[in-house]
Design an enzyme around this catalytic site. Sequence first.
Site: not given
Length: 310
Positions: A10, A31-32, A91, A145
């Site tokens: 990111g 990281d996904n 999540k 968030y």
Amino acid sequence: MRVMVTGAAGFLGSHLCDRLLAEGHEVIGLDNLITGNIRNIEHLSGNPNFRFVKHDVTEYIFLSGPLDALLHFASPASPIDYLELPIQTLKVGALGTHKALGLAREKKARFLLASSSEVYGDPLVHPQKEDYWGNVNPIGPRGVYDEAKRFGEAIAMAYHRSHGVDTKIVRIFNTYGPRMRAKDGRVVPAFITQALAGQPLTVFGDGKQTRSFCFVDDLIEGIYRLLLSDLNEPCNVGNPHEMTVLQFAEAIIELTGSKSTIIHQPLPTDDPKVRQPDIAHAKRALGWEPRVPLEEGLRKTIAWFQEAGF
Ligand code: UDP
């Protein structure tokens, strides 16, 4: 140190990896890639001290060998992302923070949570100090968030108190710099790309809402100092230089030399009316304050967007 960074691809995660490697640490980046971009860490491939693992941190994190520090930066990070990815946002803040804390506990690693000025919501206290509890709408579209970050802070403090994990919590205020996603909808990439394309700048509402923008290098310095500190409770890191969104639009038009005009669009739900960090705690405890003036930081950021072809 051997360090893990979640959200390594990111905007902030990738700058953090750069800094940790420059300090001589070994870095494992996770990281996904749902909002991260592998291009942000492409330059690290081949670096023997860096390893990238594509992994969703809401799933169990397995790591063999020692770990000295874990920095949990994985999360969608723009209001548009929360709208598109509300469940993933909740999540990663809840389950992801739990998994990351579990690993830190197991390895006796220090743990740093990327929290947010969003824990203050639409603040009724201005500027925001760490002891302000905030004004968050838990069921609004931004709440996914805000509440995820608030839960993250709560579970980090619980792991600190119950399991003795050496936790740190950074409350990050609006940050900008190279590697922001052009289309993430946040005001900095939006205005810069609009100005560079000669399109109108989309000011939401009347533009009188305020934000305070911090250049990424300053932020990373503050976070690195916090990581090495003995603080366990939340610490604001941001630039107190406050301005209205309208003033910000005018600054971008001037710095890009653009002929763009300004148009107004509806204000998103629960958009905070003011935001400015009180950084007395960071100054005192970390000897930190931002150094990069807005104009200098914006010039670097605009140059990056130009080079990247936006
Ligand atoms: N904003 C705007 N135009 C845009 C994008 C954002 O006027 O194209 C405003 C937004 O309503 C908010 C401020 O700019 O008041 C900062 O928005 P951003 O999404 O960057 O982050 P936030 O601080 O709200 O989390």
